[in-house]
Design a protein around this motif. Structure first.
Motif: not given
Length: 135
Positions: A22, A24, A29-30, A32-34, A67, A77
């Protein structure tokens, strides 16, 4: 792609390729990428003796309603990588270990008992250790 430097011993705790990650955006904090660990670079840094893993994020420049930012090149990040899980372990603070395998147990009669433990994993960076038996 992101590059994450880490001690060689940490690579063994990852599924390469495959460990989930993850990403960020620092300060948001909103955002985010996987992603996932794609590979190890295969080179050890000559100064810090660190290995490098490559984390791949699909569509890093796409923003969506959840996001309102894109993962820009050079952005700061934080990166959280899911490592292999240990079963039947007891987590303890890393600072509780003495000589890497000794813990001091406070007994009800206000005395200390010294116990040797089987440490399955110890991580100074996060201040945690995992022991294979009840402390």
């Amino acid at each position: 792609m992101l590059f994450r430097s880490m001690p060689m011993s940490e690579l063994g705790w990852l599924d390469i390729p495959g460990s989930r990650a993850t990403v960020t955006l620092t300060g948001n904090p909103d955002a985010q990428w996987e992603g996932y660990v794609d590979r190890s670079v295969g080179v050890i840094d000559s100064i810090g003796r660190l290995a490098r893993a490559v984390v791949r994020v699909e569509n890093p420049f796409d923003s969506d309603e959840s996001r309102a930012a894109e993962l820009s090149i050079g952005a700061f990040v934080s990166l959280r990588i899911q490592g292999k899980e240990l079963s039947d372990v007891v987590p303890i603070p890393r600072a509780a270990l003495r000589s890497d395998s000794i813990v001091w147990i406070a007994l009800p009669d206000s005395t200390l008992e010294i116990r040797r433990v089987n440490v399955a994993r110890s991580n100074v960076e996060i201040g945690r250790a995992s022991c294979r038996e009840r402390v």
